[in-house]
Write a protein that holds these residues in place. Structure first.
Motif, PDB file in Angstrom:
ATOM      1  N   ARG A   1      51.585  20.284 -78.696  1.00 14.43           N
ATOM      2  CA  ARG A   1      50.669  21.424 -78.630  1.00 14.43           C
ATOM      3  C   ARG A   1      49.200  20.995 -78.548  1.00 14.43           C
ATOM      4  O   ARG A   1      48.421  21.548 -77.786  1.00 14.43           O
ATOM      5  CB  ARG A   1      50.873  22.335 -79.838  1.00 14.43           C
TER       6      ARG A   1
ATOM      7  N   GLU B   1      50.087  18.423 -63.583  1.00 12.79           N
ATOM      8  CA  GLU B   1      50.375  19.764 -63.058  1.00 12.79           C
ATOM      9  C   GLU B   1      49.085  20.561 -62.903  1.00 12.79           C
ATOM     10  O   GLU B   1      48.859  21.216 -61.889  1.00 12.79           O
ATOM     11  CB  GLU B   1      51.312  20.521 -64.004  1.00 12.79           C
ATOM     12  N   SER B   2      48.244  20.500 -63.932  1.00 14.95           N
ATOM     13  CA  SER B   2      47.026  21.327 -63.890  1.00 14.95           C
ATOM     14  C   SER B   2      46.086  20.840 -62.792  1.00 14.95           C
ATOM     15  O   SER B   2      45.452  21.645 -62.123  1.00 14.95           O
ATOM     16  CB  SER B   2      46.344  21.324 -65.263  1.00 14.95           C
TER      17      SER B   2
ATOM     18  N   ARG C   1      47.171  22.147 -59.469  1.00 11.65           N
ATOM     19  CA  ARG C   1      46.936  23.588 -59.253  1.00 11.65           C
ATOM     20  C   ARG C   1      45.513  23.911 -58.821  1.00 11.65           C
ATOM     21  O   ARG C   1      45.258  25.002 -58.322  1.00 11.65           O
ATOM     22  CB  ARG C   1      47.236  24.368 -60.535  1.00 11.65           C
ATOM     23  N   LEU C   2      44.583  23.000 -59.036  1.00 11.51           N
ATOM     24  CA  LEU C   2      43.181  23.316 -58.734  1.00 11.51           C
ATOM     25  C   LEU C   2      42.984  23.494 -57.231  1.00 11.51           C
ATOM     26  O   LEU C   2      43.604  22.805 -56.420  1.00 11.51           O
ATOM     27  CB  LEU C   2      42.268  22.204 -59.256  1.00 11.51           C
TER      28      LEU C   2
ATOM     29  N   HIS D   1      39.404  19.069 -67.686  1.00 11.37           N
ATOM     30  CA  HIS D   1      38.840  19.564 -66.423  1.00 11.37           C
ATOM     31  C   HIS D   1      37.360  19.902 -66.578  1.00 11.37           C
ATOM     32  O   HIS D   1      36.568  19.679 -65.668  1.00 11.37           O
ATOM     33  CB  HIS D   1      39.631  20.789 -65.945  1.00 11.37           C
ATOM     34  N   THR D   2      37.016  20.429 -67.730  1.00  3.41           N
ATOM     35  CA  THR D   2      35.607  20.715 -68.001  1.00  3.41           C
ATOM     36  C   THR D   2      34.799  19.424 -67.894  1.00  3.41           C
ATOM     37  O   THR D   2      33.727  19.392 -67.282  1.00  3.41           O
ATOM     38  CB  THR D   2      35.454  21.318 -69.414  1.00  3.41           C
TER      39      THR D   2
ATOM     40  N   ASP E   1      57.207  25.898 -60.827  1.00  5.50           N
ATOM     41  CA  ASP E   1      56.006  26.476 -60.217  1.00  5.50           C
ATOM     42  C   ASP E   1      55.961  26.158 -58.725  1.00  5.50           C
ATOM     43  O   ASP E   1      55.719  25.022 -58.332  1.00  5.50           O
ATOM     44  CB  ASP E   1      54.760  25.900 -60.914  1.00  5.50           C
TER      45      ASP E   1
ATOM     46  N   PRO F   1      42.499  21.843 -70.940  1.00  9.61           N
ATOM     47  CA  PRO F   1      41.378  22.482 -70.216  1.00  9.61           C
ATOM     48  C   PRO F   1      40.069  21.701 -70.342  1.00  9.61           C
ATOM     49  O   PRO F   1      39.290  21.637 -69.385  1.00  9.61           O
ATOM     50  CB  PRO F   1      41.273  23.858 -70.870  1.00  9.61           C
TER      51      PRO F   1
ATOM     52  N   PRO G   1      55.144  25.080 -76.004  1.00  7.62           N
ATOM     53  CA  PRO G   1      53.742  25.367 -76.330  1.00  7.62           C
ATOM     54  C   PRO G   1      53.436  25.303 -77.821  1.00  7.62           C
ATOM     55  O   PRO G   1      52.277  25.162 -78.205  1.00  7.62           O
ATOM     56  CB  PRO G   1      53.511  26.781 -75.788  1.00  7.62           C
TER      57      PRO G   1
ATOM     58  N   HIS H   1      48.343  20.010 -75.090  1.00  5.42           N
ATOM     59  CA  HIS H   1      48.229  21.200 -74.232  1.00  5.42           C
ATOM     60  C   HIS H   1      46.873  21.870 -74.449  1.00  5.42           C
ATOM     61  O   HIS H   1      46.215  22.279 -73.498  1.00  5.42           O
ATOM     62  CB  HIS H   1      49.343  22.197 -74.556  1.00  5.42           C
ATOM     63  N   LEU H   2      46.496  21.989 -75.701  1.00  4.23           N
ATOM     64  CA  LEU H   2      45.248  22.682 -76.005  1.00  4.23           C
ATOM     65  C   LEU H   2      44.043  21.882 -75.510  1.00  4.23           C
ATOM     66  O   LEU H   2      43.010  22.451 -75.166  1.00  4.23           O
ATOM     67  CB  LEU H   2      45.127  22.921 -77.515  1.00  4.23           C
TER      68      LEU H   2
ATOM     69  N   THR I   1      40.824  25.685 -64.939  1.00  5.20           N
ATOM     70  CA  THR I   1      41.303  24.478 -65.604  1.00  5.20           C
ATOM     71  C   THR I   1      42.743  24.155 -65.200  1.00  5.20           C
ATOM     72  O   THR I   1      43.413  23.372 -65.870  1.00  5.20           O
ATOM     73  CB  THR I   1      41.212  24.626 -67.133  1.00  5.20           C
ATOM     74  N   GLY I   2      43.203  24.755 -64.105  1.00  2.00           N
ATOM     75  CA  GLY I   2      44.507  24.402 -63.556  1.00  2.00           C
ATOM     76  C   GLY I   2      45.704  24.816 -64.384  1.00  2.00           C
ATOM     77  O   GLY I   2      46.803  24.322 -64.181  1.00  2.00           O
TER      78      GLY I   2
ATOM     79  N   LEU J   1      50.516  29.568 -73.292  1.00  2.00           N
ATOM     80  CA  LEU J   1      49.307  28.865 -73.735  1.00  2.00           C
ATOM     81  C   LEU J   1      48.066  29.422 -73.065  1.00  2.00           C
ATOM     82  O   LEU J   1      47.038  29.635 -73.700  1.00  2.00           O
ATOM     83  CB  LEU J   1      49.429  27.381 -73.401  1.00  2.00           C
TER      84      LEU J   1
ATOM     85  N   MET K   1      53.844  26.595 -56.570  1.00  2.00           N
ATOM     86  CA  MET K   1      52.548  26.107 -56.102  1.00  2.00           C
ATOM     87  C   MET K   1      52.488  24.577 -56.115  1.00  2.00           C
ATOM     88  O   MET K   1      51.919  23.964 -55.215  1.00  2.00           O
ATOM     89  CB  MET K   1      51.478  26.668 -57.025  1.00  2.00           C
TER      90      MET K   1
END
Lengths: 493, 286
Positions: free
Chosen positions: B63, B106-107, B110-111, B73-74, B137, B70, B58, B66-67, A422-423, A430, B139
């Motif tokens: 927050r 950012e996420s 990173r993939l 992306h799913t 980061d 993910p 975080p 952030h949570l 999920t990057g 977190l 990357m």
């Protein structure tokens, strides 16, 4: 085998404000470092079973095998490997009872087939009794039936006795096969400091490790698999709380008169709760067994001083004679063997319910270590995760220490894998939250149970003895309840 | 220039049974003729300026975002995997609209399958935070991997040819802050490459979402900063669905309803797209 990593900075920082202040100071001192550190995704400090299992898990998965990872250990890891020509008439005294859950995980990440199978002993039955009242519980999958007939697919093995050196060798073998881990063995961590904020990059949240070989590594995620005195935990400012039991665990490799009452295909583990601590005999291949006797430091010192004949006799007595007899025997400077032979004649026992007699103890295998209970306040910090003994040290009573470390490693692999998919930055607090959530409560519960069992069986007389005996007999009579306990002990659901 | 777009565009009567007035414009030709005007609400820009400093904390006000990240992306993986003629499996180019402090950008950068991410936001302060955080980061700090641009979608140059568009154009938790969703989406759609996806997430305009986001989250629990949400701006999943059904060359609509459960985090709840937070994706025909 805790890796010994002297760490020059940061000792004894407990309060959070002190830690903050210390980290700022380090940032300044790190800015003087000459060369830019090499960037890693995961740096694991400590090449014990937990750390190696983590790395094998990461490298075995297609999701995470692209991560750049390094392992640092103060010892020569090759020296810790099982000899290729190791024979079955000698076993290490450091063994663990690997649960089916741990074994399955090692199978899944391709480690298990690298283990020397002839040196692993599954056992199918466990006999546990109270040294004060003789109340007894036996664990085997036949009496622990669930509601309804036993399915053929149900397991018959409670756990697998395996030398730690065999586990470590299998893990190292698998890592060699997988490749892609930068191994820094016989290398010490001289310092861990936070990185610097330069024109191009801001590494001020990244731990930077200065190694004794002159290298400097920056870690997106620093994993502390560095044992009970974890320098990584100290760096992260995570306090670890607990206490010493003022007990020592005496270990030894025992030679028995035969392969046991169930023969080579039905091996039995025995544990007798004595007020000074439990004495346990766990089966190894052939006529061998391994001893874990938790007792007072004075008695441990006495046992270690005995001749092989007297030591063997004391182990036999530990499972057979009364508490009064045992107390007296520990006061003798020597000659326990004759004394015990005489006393056993006057102590009627059911030999079939006891482990077969110890005939000898492998020379050089008697050792002892202090028993401690420690639990870190948390397993994660920014860019830091703790696994194994760095996170928790448990009373070895249920043989869960190594299994907890394996469970930590597997859970951290899952957390990292999800973060990669999920990057997420795998070092961010977190991303690491799910690891702490998955393991902390479970380990805490297991440690609580082991600790409470220890306290429960330390009582020599009074109503507690009656109650605990009643409880033990009641559980023994109730198959499904026993099945539940056995599933828990086996690391199942 | 940041006029409320809704007052200019004709209101479009929706077929949905939504209780409140619909601001949703479905004019296609008119918006193309008009000079590019921002659909961004200036009060929203100043609100997010004020939140900028705590964007990456975080346990701070962001927050919940952030949570949720993910799950984004799913959802994108699910859309791409469900597609029979899947877009390329690697070297994907992302455009993240309303990137804020860069949580999703950012996420995405990173993939493993990502070639590059372009992330835009009209709020200068949050973009500064995003740039500072990116340097943490290596990357994603590599040149060309993740590029932030302080612009609105109207001012972002359109691709010269459709093939120069992006494989994934994302619009997360933005639609509920926009005055005129219809024209806003019209500006975005040319940036999607044929075969690519427009993916968004937002909140339905129902009495439950009003209770949850405005009353509970902001006033009672205080887990979302006060003034973050203007319930009247929320867009319902059925409205989006109807709107895209009228767009030739767009299809394969996908939705996923999600709900924040305290103690458990964001969970997929089948059917909740009708009354709460939801993801929505639509694919441009190849």
């Amino acid at each position: 085998m805790p890796p010994r990593i002297p760490c020059r900075a940061h000792r004894a920082a407990c309060a959070t404000p002190a830690v903050r202040c210390r980290i700022r100071l380090q940032r300044r001192s790190a800015s003087t470092a000459a060369s830019a550190p090499e960037i890693y995704d995961v740096v694991c400090v400590g090449g014990g079973p937990a750390g190696l299992s983590l790395l094998a898990g990461l490298k075995a998965s297609p999701v995470t095998n692209g991560l750049k990872v390094a392992l640092i250990d103060g010892q020569d890891l090759q020296k810790n490997r099982l000899q290729k020509d190791a024979t079955l008439d000698s076993f290490s005294n450091r063994c663990s009872s690997l649960t089916p859950a741990s074994m399955r995980n090692l199978q899944e990440i391709g480690v298990w087939r690298h283990a020397n199978a002839s040196r692993i002993q599954p056992y199918q039955e466990m006999q546990v009794w109270d040294g004060v009242s003789d109340a007894r519980i036996s664990f085997d999958w036949d009496t622990a039936r669930s509601f309804g007939p036993r399915k053929p697919t149900q397991p018959t093995t409670i756990a697998y006795m395996i030398e730690n050196v065999n586990t470590v060798s299998a893990l190292l073998g698998r890592l060699e096969e997988l490749g892609g881990v930068d191994m820094f063995a016989s290398t010490k961590v001289d310092a861990i400091e936070l990185g610097t904020d330069t024109e191009q990059l801001d590494l001020s949240s990244w731990p930077v490790l200065s190694l004794s070989n002159g290298k400097s590594l920056a870690a997106r995620l620093l994993v502390g698999a560095d044992g009970a005195n974890s320098p990584v935990r100290t760096f992260a400012g995570i306090p670890s709380r607990g206490f010493d039991y003022s007990r020592h665990g005496v270990v030894a490799t025992l030679k028995l008169s035969n392969s046991g009452w169930g023969g080579p295909d039905h091996k039995i583990a025995y544990q007798r709760f004595l007020p000074s601590g439990p004495i346990a005999m766990l089966p190894m291949p052939g006529n061998f067994a391994t001893l874990v006797w938790s007792t007072t430091p004075e008695r441990a010192a006495k046992l270690k001083s005995l001749s092989p004949a007297d030591f063997s006799a004391m182990v036999n007595a530990g499972f057979r004679l009364s508490l009064t007899d045992l107390e007296y025997l520990h006061t003798l400077p020597s000659g326990q063997a004759e004394e015990i032979a005489w006393r056993e004649k006057h102590t009627p026992v059911d030999e079939r319910a006891l482990p077969v007699r110890v005939t000898d103890v492998q020379s050089g295998s008697v050792a002892s270590f202090p028993l401690r209970m420690r639990h870190a306040d948390t397993y994660t910090g920014e860019r830091v995760a703790l696994v194994g003994d760095a996170a928790h040290t448990v009373h070895p009573l249920a043989g869960q220490g190594l299994n907890q470390g394996q469970g930590d490693a597997a859970a951290l692999v899952r957390t990292i894998s999800h973060a990669v998919q999920t990057g997420q930055d795998i070092g961010s607090t977190l991303a690491l939250e799910s690891y702490n959530a998955a393991r902390y409560a479970e380990n805490n519960a297991m440690m609580g149970v082991c600790d409470k069992l220890h306290r429960l069986y330390s009582v020599e007389s009074g109503p507690i003895v009656g109650l605990r005996s009643l409880g033990l007999r009641a559980v023994d009579a109730m198959g499904p309840l026993k099945g539940f306990f056995m599933n828990r002990a086996a690391g199942g659901v | 220039m940041l006029a409320r777009r809704a007052s200019q565009a004709p209101l479009f009567a929706s077929t949905s049974t939504s209780p409140s007035p619909i601001r949703f414009s479905s004019t296609t030709s008119s918006s193309a003729k008009e000079p590019p005007k921002s659909t961004v609400d200036p009060t929203e820009v100043s609100h997010f300026n004020a939140l900028a400093s705590s964007w990456w904390d975080p346990v701070g006000p962001s927050r919940l975002l952030h949570l949720m990240n993910p799950l984004r992306h799913t959802f994108i993986s699910r859309c791409r995997n469900a597609s029979p003629s899947a877009s390329p499996a690697s070297n994907l180019r992302y455009l993240d609209i309303g990137c804020g402090g860069g949580i999703f950008a950012e996420s995405a950068a990173r993939l493993a399958h990502t070639a590059s991410v372009t992330a835009i936001d009209p709020t200068p302060e949050v973009l500064k935070i995003a740039e500072v955080h990116k340097r943490r980061d290596p990357m994603i700090a590599a040149p060309g991997k993740l590029t932030y641009i302080n612009t609105s979608i109207e001012d972002l140059p359109q691709p010269k040819t459709p093939q120069e568009g992006y494989d994934i154009v994302s619009l997360f938790e933005v639609l509920e802050h926009v005055n005129a969703p219809g024209p806003f989406l019209e500006h975005i759609m040319p940036h999607v490459k044929p075969g690519g996806w427009l993916v968004l997430s937002t909140i339905s305009r129902t009495w439950t979402s009003w209770l949850v986001t405005n009353v509970m989250a902001e006033d009672v629990l205080g887990i979302v900063p006060k003034g973050t949400h203007d319930w009247a701006k929320y867009v319902n999943e059925s409205e989006l669905r109807d709107w895209f059904y009228g767009k030739p060359g767009w299809g394969e609509l996908k939705t996923m309803g999600v709900m924040y459960v305290p103690g458990l985090g964001w969970k997929e709840v089948t059917g909740s797209e009708g009354w709460g937070n939801y993801f929505f994706a639509v694919r441009r025909a190849e």
